[in-house]
Write a protein that holds these residues in place. Structure first.
Motif, PDB file in Angstrom:
ATOM      1  N   VAL A  20     -71.935  48.183 -14.821  1.00 24.31           N
ATOM      2  CA  VAL A  20     -72.375  46.873 -14.376  1.00 24.31           C
ATOM      3  C   VAL A  20     -71.635  45.842 -15.220  1.00 24.31           C
ATOM      4  O   VAL A  20     -71.328  46.095 -16.389  1.00 24.31           O
ATOM      5  N   SER A  21     -71.319  44.717 -14.628  1.00 32.64           N
ATOM      6  CA  SER A  21     -70.627  43.640 -15.346  1.00 32.64           C
ATOM      7  C   SER A  21     -71.212  42.299 -14.936  1.00 32.64           C
ATOM      8  O   SER A  21     -71.696  42.148 -13.817  1.00 32.64           O
ATOM      9  N   ALA A  22     -71.131  41.340 -15.842  1.00 35.11           N
ATOM     10  CA  ALA A  22     -71.599  39.987 -15.532  1.00 35.11           C
ATOM     11  C   ALA A  22     -70.907  38.992 -16.451  1.00 35.11           C
ATOM     12  O   ALA A  22     -70.445  39.346 -17.540  1.00 35.11           O
ATOM     13  N   GLU A  23     -70.863  37.762 -15.984  1.00 34.51           N
ATOM     14  CA  GLU A  23     -70.303  36.654 -16.755  1.00 34.51           C
ATOM     15  C   GLU A  23     -71.457  35.811 -17.286  1.00 34.51           C
ATOM     16  O   GLU A  23     -72.428  35.571 -16.574  1.00 34.51           O
ATOM     17  N   PHE A  24     -71.338  35.379 -18.538  1.00 41.44           N
ATOM     18  CA  PHE A  24     -72.379  34.572 -19.155  1.00 41.44           C
ATOM     19  C   PHE A  24     -71.766  33.346 -19.794  1.00 41.44           C
ATOM     20  O   PHE A  24     -70.689  33.396 -20.366  1.00 41.44           O
ATOM     21  N   GLU A  25     -72.493  32.242 -19.691  1.00 41.22           N
ATOM     22  CA  GLU A  25     -72.051  30.999 -20.294  1.00 41.22           C
ATOM     23  C   GLU A  25     -73.277  30.282 -20.832  1.00 41.22           C
ATOM     24  O   GLU A  25     -74.328  30.299 -20.220  1.00 41.22           O
ATOM     25  N   GLY A  26     -73.146  29.694 -21.999  1.00 38.81           N
ATOM     26  CA  GLY A  26     -74.259  28.968 -22.594  1.00 38.81           C
ATOM     27  C   GLY A  26     -75.213  29.892 -23.339  1.00 38.81           C
ATOM     28  O   GLY A  26     -75.158  31.109 -23.217  1.00 38.81           O
ATOM     29  N   ASP A  27     -76.087  29.292 -24.118  1.00 40.17           N
ATOM     30  CA  ASP A  27     -77.011  30.062 -24.948  1.00 40.17           C
ATOM     31  C   ASP A  27     -78.000  30.883 -24.138  1.00 40.17           C
ATOM     32  O   ASP A  27     -78.466  31.930 -24.577  1.00 40.17           O
ATOM     33  N   GLU A  28     -78.357  30.414 -22.938  1.00 42.28           N
ATOM     34  CA  GLU A  28     -79.298  31.184 -22.112  1.00 42.28           C
ATOM     35  C   GLU A  28     -78.695  32.510 -21.668  1.00 42.28           C
ATOM     36  O   GLU A  28     -79.407  33.427 -21.274  1.00 42.28           O
ATOM     37  N   GLY A  29     -77.387  32.630 -21.751  1.00 47.63           N
ATOM     38  CA  GLY A  29     -76.708  33.869 -21.365  1.00 47.63           C
ATOM     39  C   GLY A  29     -77.041  35.037 -22.263  1.00 47.63           C
ATOM     40  O   GLY A  29     -76.959  36.184 -21.848  1.00 47.63           O
ATOM     41  N   ILE A  30     -77.440  34.776 -23.486  1.00 49.96           N
ATOM     42  CA  ILE A  30     -77.734  35.860 -24.426  1.00 49.96           C
ATOM     43  C   ILE A  30     -78.967  36.634 -23.960  1.00 49.96           C
ATOM     44  O   ILE A  30     -78.945  37.862 -23.903  1.00 49.96           O
ATOM     45  N   ALA A  31     -80.022  35.943 -23.593  1.00 43.79           N
ATOM     46  CA  ALA A  31     -81.226  36.611 -23.083  1.00 43.79           C
ATOM     47  C   ALA A  31     -80.924  37.313 -21.760  1.00 43.79           C
ATOM     48  O   ALA A  31     -81.402  38.432 -21.516  1.00 43.79           O
ATOM     49  N   ALA A  32     -80.126  36.692 -20.917  1.00 43.98           N
ATOM     50  CA  ALA A  32     -79.754  37.305 -19.637  1.00 43.98           C
ATOM     51  C   ALA A  32     -78.920  38.562 -19.862  1.00 43.98           C
ATOM     52  O   ALA A  32     -79.048  39.544 -19.122  1.00 43.98           O
ATOM     53  N   ALA A  33     -78.078  38.552 -20.876  1.00 41.30           N
ATOM     54  CA  ALA A  33     -77.262  39.734 -21.188  1.00 41.30           C
ATOM     55  C   ALA A  33     -78.153  40.888 -21.647  1.00 41.30           C
ATOM     56  O   ALA A  33     -77.960  42.046 -21.238  1.00 41.30           O
ATOM     57  N   ARG A  34     -79.154  40.604 -22.485  1.00 44.85           N
ATOM     58  CA  ARG A  34     -80.095  41.652 -22.906  1.00 44.85           C
ATOM     59  C   ARG A  34     -80.878  42.186 -21.708  1.00 44.85           C
ATOM     60  O   ARG A  34     -81.106  43.388 -21.594  1.00 44.85           O
ATOM     61  N   ALA A  35     -81.279  41.293 -20.807  1.00 48.61           N
ATOM     62  CA  ALA A  35     -82.001  41.723 -19.601  1.00 48.61           C
ATOM     63  C   ALA A  35     -81.119  42.619 -18.735  1.00 48.61           C
ATOM     64  O   ALA A  35     -81.599  43.611 -18.168  1.00 48.61           O
TER      65      ALA A  35
END
Length: 159
Positions: A20-35
């Protein structure tokens, strides 16, 4: 297949990668990455029948959190997170736009913060950093299941 593209009978099945892969931007991306990591590991258990220990799940989330945090903190623009099963282990890979490779600091118990790279290296089976044509990619590998000694040690700690 013969040289003319004709099928000469049954062909071996090619295993499909589990990733699985995803792009993250901004500080909210850290929680989304853990999820995303939690969801990926749950999928490994339920859909693919893999054993993923609770401590390994915690380690994967820790590695994802530290690597994505560093990418967000030190590189402009988005970061890309990929989780994949390779050789029976969870491979966590984070790309960001900053070409400079991070440097692990020497151990300093008095230092507050900036221990993330030390922690990731300590809990992973392998750790690699590579410059890419644009930016860099950091890859860490975590075993999805504890060995017998690790399980016993974990039990002792929980008591």
């Amino acid at each position: 297949m013969d040289p003319h593209g004709q099928n000469d009978g049954p062909q071996p099945l090619v295993e499909r990668a589990i990733s699985v892969s995803a792009e993250f931007e901004g500080d909210e991306g850290i929680a989304a990455a853990r999820a995303l990591a939690r969801s990926f590991l749950a999928d490994l258990r339920t859909r693919h029948g893999m054993t993923v220990s609770a401590s390994a799940e915690g380690m994967v989330q820790l590695v994802v959190s530290e690597l994505v945090t560093n990418a967000r903190k030190y590189a402009p623009g988005p970061c890309l997170l990929s989780l994949e099963i390779r050789d029976g282990a969870v491979q966590v890979s984070v790309w960001d736009s900053e070409p400079s490779l991070p440097v692990a600091r020497t151990t300093d118990p008095g230092r507050v913060g900036q221990h993330g790279l030390e922690i990731v290296v300590a809990v992973c089976r392998s750790f690699e950093m590579h410059r890419e044509p644009v930016g860099k990619r950091i890859t860490a590998t975590v075993m999805p299941a504890d060995d017998a000694v690790g399980d016993e040690g974990s039990d002792d700690i929980r008591r």
